[in-house]
Motif scaffolding. Structure first.
Motif, short mmCIF file in Angstrom:
data_model
loop_
_atom_site.label_atom_id
_atom_site.label_comp_id
_atom_site.label_asym_id
_atom_site.label_seq_id
_atom_site.Cartn_x
_atom_site.Cartn_y
_atom_site.Cartn_z
N ARG A 1 15.31 -41.26 -36.41
CA ARG A 1 16.47 -42.35 -36.80
C ARG A 1 17.78 -41.62 -36.03
O ARG A 1 18.87 -42.25 -35.97
CB ARG A 1 16.81 -43.51 -38.31
N LEU A 2 18.23 -40.54 -36.81
CA LEU A 2 19.39 -40.15 -37.06
C LEU A 2 19.72 -39.72 -35.36
O LEU A 2 20.89 -39.49 -35.02
CB LEU A 2 19.58 -38.19 -37.34
N ARG A 3 18.74 -39.14 -34.46
CA ARG A 3 18.98 -39.23 -33.18
C ARG A 3 19.62 -40.55 -32.45
O ARG A 3 20.83 -40.58 -31.78
CB ARG A 3 18.03 -38.49 -32.04
N ASP A 4 18.71 -41.72 -32.87
CA ASP A 4 20.00 -42.78 -32.74
C ASP A 4 20.99 -43.01 -32.98
O ASP A 4 21.81 -44.06 -32.33
CB ASP A 4 18.20 -44.12 -33.20
N ARG A 5 21.10 -42.48 -33.70
CA ARG A 5 22.98 -43.16 -34.03
C ARG A 5 23.65 -42.11 -33.87
O ARG A 5 24.95 -42.56 -34.44
CB ARG A 5 22.43 -42.48 -35.74
N GLU A 6 23.52 -41.20 -33.18
CA GLU A 6 24.47 -40.29 -32.80
C GLU A 6 25.41 -39.54 -33.64
O GLU A 6 26.39 -39.63 -33.52
CB GLU A 6 25.29 -40.87 -31.60
N VAL A 7 24.68 -38.89 -34.64
CA VAL A 7 26.08 -38.72 -36.14
C VAL A 7 26.35 -38.24 -35.34
O VAL A 7 25.75 -36.22 -34.48
CB VAL A 7 25.21 -38.57 -37.13
N GLN A 8 27.73 -37.65 -36.23
CA GLN A 8 29.16 -36.54 -35.69
C GLN A 8 28.57 -35.14 -36.30
O GLN A 8 27.63 -34.96 -37.20
CB GLN A 8 30.20 -35.99 -35.67
N ARG A 9 27.82 -33.44 -35.24
CA ARG A 9 27.67 -32.81 -36.05
C ARG A 9 28.96 -31.57 -35.74
O ARG A 9 29.76 -31.91 -35.06
CB ARG A 9 27.01 -32.20 -34.57
N VAL A 10 28.58 -31.09 -36.60
CA VAL A 10 30.59 -30.09 -37.38
C VAL A 10 29.88 -28.38 -37.38
O VAL A 10 28.91 -28.36 -37.16
CB VAL A 10 30.64 -30.58 -38.62
N PRO A 11 30.13 -27.78 -36.46
CA PRO A 11 30.33 -26.02 -36.25
C PRO A 11 29.57 -25.97 -37.31
O PRO A 11 30.01 -25.66 -38.89
CB PRO A 11 31.24 -25.90 -35.69
N GLY A 12 28.80 -24.66 -37.34
CA GLY A 12 27.47 -24.12 -39.02
C GLY A 12 26.42 -24.62 -39.17
O GLY A 12 25.68 -26.03 -38.43
N THR A 13 25.25 -23.55 -39.75
CA THR A 13 24.87 -23.17 -40.54
C THR A 13 24.46 -24.21 -41.59
O THR A 13 25.34 -23.35 -42.19
CB THR A 13 23.86 -22.32 -40.04
N ALA A 14 23.51 -25.28 -41.83
CA ALA A 14 22.89 -25.83 -43.24
C ALA A 14 22.12 -25.51 -43.49
O ALA A 14 21.30 -25.81 -42.97
CB ALA A 14 23.46 -27.30 -43.29
N VAL A 15 21.55 -24.35 -44.65
CA VAL A 15 20.36 -24.42 -45.44
C VAL A 15 20.46 -25.43 -46.89
O VAL A 15 20.73 -25.26 -47.53
CB VAL A 15 20.57 -22.98 -45.70
N PHE A 16 19.32 -26.35 -46.04
CA PHE A 16 18.89 -26.72 -47.43
C PHE A 16 17.52 -26.92 -48.04
O PHE A 16 16.54 -26.09 -47.69
CB PHE A 16 17.98 -28.35 -46.59
N LEU A 17 17.55 -26.48 -49.39
CA LEU A 17 16.41 -25.89 -50.27
C LEU A 17 15.79 -27.18 -50.48
O LEU A 17 16.20 -27.94 -51.48
CB LEU A 17 17.01 -24.94 -51.81
N HIS A 18 14.46 -26.76 -50.74
CA HIS A 18 13.55 -28.18 -50.34
C HIS A 18 11.82 -27.58 -50.57
O HIS A 18 11.76 -27.16 -49.95
CB HIS A 18 14.07 -29.30 -49.68
N ALA A 19 11.91 -28.07 -51.83
CA ALA A 19 10.04 -28.28 -52.09
C ALA A 19 9.17 -28.78 -50.54
O ALA A 19 7.85 -27.98 -50.90
CB ALA A 19 10.18 -28.09 -52.84
N ASN A 20 9.28 -29.45 -50.34
CA ASN A 20 8.41 -30.23 -49.71
C ASN A 20 9.28 -30.59 -48.36
O ASN A 20 9.76 -31.46 -48.11
CB ASN A 20 8.07 -31.58 -50.31
N PRO A 21 8.21 -30.01 -47.44
CA PRO A 21 8.17 -29.62 -46.26
C PRO A 21 8.12 -31.52 -45.39
O PRO A 21 8.43 -31.58 -44.39
CB PRO A 21 7.61 -28.63 -45.04
N GLU A 22 7.79 -32.19 -46.09
CA GLU A 22 7.25 -32.93 -45.80
C GLU A 22 8.53 -34.33 -45.40
O GLU A 22 7.78 -35.14 -44.95
CB GLU A 22 5.80 -33.75 -45.23
N THR A 23 9.04 -33.98 -46.24
CA THR A 23 10.37 -35.25 -46.66
C THR A 23 11.65 -34.52 -45.83
O THR A 23 11.93 -33.28 -46.11
CB THR A 23 10.13 -35.37 -47.68
#
Length: 556
Positions: free
Chosen positions: A393-415
């Motif tokens: 769905r994110l691909r379809d919305r063509e959301v604006q991308r900003v430079p850089g890397t974001a690291v998200f700490l998350h326990a469940n890789p499936e969600t």
């Protein structure tokens, strides 16, 4: 001590080893409950041991000068305060300072006992168990009650096992068989010989063995030795707490590694100060060692019995020992420990209730946390959504991308991480590179550096999204930026510079509601524990200037 979890000991390490051998949830829950009760009893012992050890040594001042009695309590408090203050410097520093003292202490024990044994050599016959057996046959009730006092000679054994990660199995075994055990035997035989020669020495046979000029120096040495004995229990409490956090039995607490070479050497500030204030309250309620002796023993023997039960399970299910050997250990070792435990039950109304009360409170908190965490996991899975449809769905919305890397700490890789969803909802942008990082703590103390980081592109390299798993042992530091640096070069399409990345932590504000599977008052306690849990950003060593905390609320 053969039942070590990659060098780590203690009842929770034993619990972790045994849990891995069962697939049945009921069996795993039963083993976990035994581990919880054993750990809770160990905490109760960790409060009592420093108090009774130090006070019993300082009370030797009474032998030298009865006028010193009023000074025993303040001196004990001052010594214990210093002990807990130096914990932050680490076990190695304390060990270097006190190691020579312990050699001198046990040498002194032997020196005190030998002259008494030579004067009354018949005391050597006390090594034969026939005297104890005859006593038990002739006076069974008195012998049974006496076991409650005899237990004081074996306490500390459970701390040796719990401290394996701090000191190592080989040094403990070497010190025990070469120094501690023979010197203790010589001293106990010497005390027996002293009482045979002078029955009035029964009030304090240890200090009565020393000549008058040596009593005060002996009090000082004994105090230092009991401080070190207390250190062993405190270090064991740190190890048990660290394992309990990674087994989701208690809320996250700050853990500081005090040694670069020994991963098991840690300092847990929260546990340190809880033990300290517990010790002060205990001394206020039991102002002398004799009163404390009534409270002592029940927690220790309970821990010993549970440790033996879990050990027999491990020997059966994992090591596949023959049944005759298991029965022999259960009868000889388990029977003796059960007798000790039963004898200490007679103290229940005379101070023995205290460690039971402490252990009961800890069992309640651990089980509440365990059940609450399970409810949160179930509800959180409903709040989050599967990651792959979300990326589509994110691909379809063509959301604006900003430079850089974001690291998200998350326990469940499936969600989808809640912080990622909230960042997109509020700012309507996402970063060019997104790394969803899962920290997995395994039931082993350490994971080799080269095996710690794995990379998965989730099939979306073109979308700049990947999943990284950092695998750690329960004694490894959970430093996420350092973990990411180990993973550099594992993917040609995705490279993270941990010193430039932005970090996002998902948080949930937990609220209590009815009908969640927990009593309302227990839900409120769980919410309180959650609100006072340690900061995840600090636990993962995230840079404060490049870390954002985002999330939502959840009702249980």
């Amino acid at each position: 001590m053969r039942a070590d979890n990659h060098g780590e000991g203690g009842i929770l390490a034993l619990t972790a080893l045994l849990r891995d051998s069962f697939r049945s949830k009921r069996a795993v829950h039963a083993i976990t409950l035994l581990g919880i009760v054993g750990a809770a009893l160990f905490y109760g012992d960790s409060v009592i041991t420093p108090a009774i050890s130090v006070m019993s040594a300082v009370e030797g001042l009474n032998v030298a000068n009865p006028a010193m009695e009023d000074w025993i309590l303040p001196i004990s408090v001052a010594i214990l305060t210093m002990l807990f203050l130096v914990q932050r410097f680490g076990t190695a520093v304390v060990g270097r300072a006190f190691g020579p003292v312990m050699v001198l202490w046990f040498g002194t024990l032997a020196v005190l006992g030998i002259p008494q044994i030579l004067a009354r050599p018949e005391i050597v016959g006390a090594l034969s168990p026939t005297h104890a057996l005859a006593f038990a046959v002739e006076e069974p009730f008195i012998a049974f009650v006496a076991m409650g006092a005899v237990v004081l000679t074996i306490t500390g054994a459970e701390a040796l096992y719990a401290d394996m990660g701090h000191f190592g199995a080989r040094p403990i075994r070497l010190a025990w068989f070469a120094v501690v055990f023979p010197c203790l035997v010589l001293n106990y035989l010497g005390q027996g010989a002293e009482i045979l020669a002078d029955p009035t020495a029964i009030d304090n046979p240890f200090f009565r063995m020393a000549p008058n000029w040596a009593v005060l120096p002996l009090v000082g040495l004994a105090t230092l030795a009991t401080v070190i004995a207390s250190q062993a229990v405190i270090s064991g409490a740190f190890s048990v707490s660290h394992q309990a956090v990674h087994m989701s039995l208690i809320p996250r607490v700050a853990v500081k590694h005090t040694s670069r070479s020994e991963g098991g050497q840690i300092y847990v500030p929260t546990i340190n100060w809880l033990l300290y204030f517990g010790v002060l309250l205990l001394i206020a309620g039991f102002p002398n060692a004799n009163h404390l002796a009534n409270a002592y023993g029940l927690a220790v023997t309970g821990t010993l019995v549970l440790t033996t039960v879990l050990f027999l399970g491990l020997a059966d299910k994992v090591w596949h020992w023959p049944m005759w050997l298991l029965v022999l250990i259960a009868v000889v070792v388990g029977g003796l420990e059960a007798t000790f435990f039963g004898a200490n039950l007679t103290k229940l109304l005379h101070g023995g209730w205290l460690p039971v009360l402490i252990a009961g409170a800890i069992v309640f908190l651990m089980t509440t946390w365990l059940r609450g965490r399970e409810l949160v996991r179930q509800k959180r899975a409903e709040l989050e959504e599967p990651i792959r449809p979300w990326i589509e769905r994110l691909r379809d919305r063509e959301v604006q991308r900003v430079p850089g890397t974001a690291v998200f700490l998350h326990a469940n890789p499936e969600t989808v991480p809640l912080a990622l969803k909230e960042n997109l909802r509020f700012n309507q942008i996402i970063h060019e590179q997104i790394a969803i990082v899962t920290v997995v703590v395994q039931n082993i103390p350490h994971v080799r550096h080269r095996d710690r980081v794995t990379y998965d592109n989730l099939g979306y390299d073109d979308d700049g999204i990947c999943h990284i798993q950092i695998r750690l042992g329960f004694n490894d530091s959970q430093n996420v930026p350092v973990g990411l640096s180990w993973g550099r070069g594992k993917s040609t399409a995705f490279d993270i510079d941990p010193d430039q990345a932005r970090y996002f932590v998902s948080v949930l504000k937990i609220q209590a509601e009815s009908g969640s599977g927990l009593a309302r008052w227990r839900r409120k306690i769980f919410v309180w524990m959650t609100n006072n849990e340690g900061d995840r950003s600090t636990s993962f060593h995230l840079p404060p200037g490049r870390t954002a905390v985002m999330g939502g609320s959840l009702k249980i």
